[in-house]
Design a protein around this motif. Sequence first.
Motif, mmCIF file in Angstrom:
data_model
loop_
_atom_site.group_PDB
_atom_site.id
_atom_site.type_symbol
_atom_site.label_atom_id
_atom_site.label_comp_id
_atom_site.label_asym_id
_atom_site.label_seq_id
_atom_site.Cartn_x
_atom_site.Cartn_y
_atom_site.Cartn_z
ATOM 1 N N UNK A 140 31.595 -31.239 -56.880
ATOM 2 C CA UNK A 140 30.979 -32.657 -57.564
ATOM 3 C C UNK A 140 32.022 -33.722 -57.699
ATOM 4 N N UNK A 141 32.979 -33.303 -57.903
ATOM 5 C CA UNK A 141 34.497 -34.093 -58.022
ATOM 6 C C UNK A 141 35.482 -34.028 -56.986
ATOM 7 N N UNK A 142 34.954 -33.742 -55.849
ATOM 8 C CA UNK A 142 36.084 -33.590 -54.741
ATOM 9 C C UNK A 142 36.578 -34.924 -54.288
ATOM 10 N N UNK A 143 35.839 -35.950 -54.327
ATOM 11 C CA UNK A 143 36.370 -37.299 -53.965
ATOM 12 C C UNK A 143 35.660 -38.464 -54.763
ATOM 13 N N UNK A 144 35.881 -39.472 -54.665
ATOM 14 C CA UNK A 144 35.276 -40.823 -55.330
ATOM 15 C C UNK A 144 34.059 -40.873 -55.254
ATOM 16 N N UNK A 145 33.550 -40.721 -53.892
ATOM 17 C CA UNK A 145 32.124 -40.827 -53.526
ATOM 18 C C UNK A 145 31.211 -39.966 -54.295
ATOM 19 N N UNK A 146 31.637 -38.818 -54.194
ATOM 20 C CA UNK A 146 30.573 -37.542 -54.864
ATOM 21 C C UNK A 146 30.615 -37.736 -56.512
ATOM 22 N N UNK A 147 31.779 -38.058 -56.710
ATOM 23 C CA UNK A 147 32.008 -38.405 -58.297
ATOM 24 C C UNK A 147 31.183 -39.704 -58.688
ATOM 25 N N UNK A 148 31.135 -40.622 -58.043
ATOM 26 C CA UNK A 148 30.297 -42.060 -58.247
ATOM 27 C C UNK A 148 28.546 -41.539 -58.301
ATOM 28 N N UNK A 149 28.650 -40.658 -57.192
ATOM 29 C CA UNK A 149 27.255 -40.078 -57.040
ATOM 30 C C UNK A 149 26.743 -39.391 -58.265
#
Length: 275
Positions: A140-149
């Motif tokens: 869930x914290x692999x990249x910016x987009x998933x973190x923001x999600x």
Amino acid sequence: MSKLNQNLRYLFFTIPAIIYIGVFAFYPSFDAIYLSFLNNAGHFTLNNYKELFYFNIYGTILNTIIVTVGALLIQLFLGLGIASILTREFRGKKAFSTLAIIPMGVATIVAAITFSFIFQTTGGYANSFLHFLHLPTVNWYANTWISLLVVMISDSWKNTPIVTLILLSGMMSIPKDLYYAAALDGAGPIRRFIHITLPNLKSFIAIALIIRGVSEFNIFALPLVLIGYHPPLLTTLAYELYSTTTIYLSAAAAVILLAFISVLIFVNIKIGGRR
């Protein structure tokens, strides 16, 4: 009592509120604006705003806008669905209403810590559920987009109830005769929702989105607990700069945040004035 004395009386009762707003809202805002134009020597400068580019201010603004828009869309979609259910009479409605409103009473920091457990990369409830469904687990914290999600989902769970209540009040104000007449003309539930509910909810949807939009730009504790400083939002960037650099640079980031919030408040006042 003369009209002048009556007006003075009203003014006397508003003085505490004026002092409160002036001390706790306007003074800190003007102080932040003043500090944002100072350097360490106390001289006027624009370098604080220039230095923000080294901290990816454009990306930070984009992240903040993405979280705001994404969370608002989720809250609007869920709010419309839950409010539509609550307009009907069914067994267990009181229990459902209570469950729908409970998140509003949960402290933000508690919600943030709870969702940090849910979205843990290893052993988190979300990945356990995906594993139960025989689906691949997610970092869930692999990249910016998933973190923001993750931030959007967590924030939406906390704040959807207030959107639901606003929309529910709007739905309750729509005359039932409109639905009866449309049903007699053969309009199904979807057509009634599109042609009757949505047009009559325009003002309520606008107010809900503006009120929540102002708050979305201000979210701080929840993203700080869930994703830390990266990817940054305007609030977390301002706090990070305050903790690691100077108060002047932090004030410049805060002023940019203030500018976005001021625009939304202005829109809110304009829409509220029309109502």
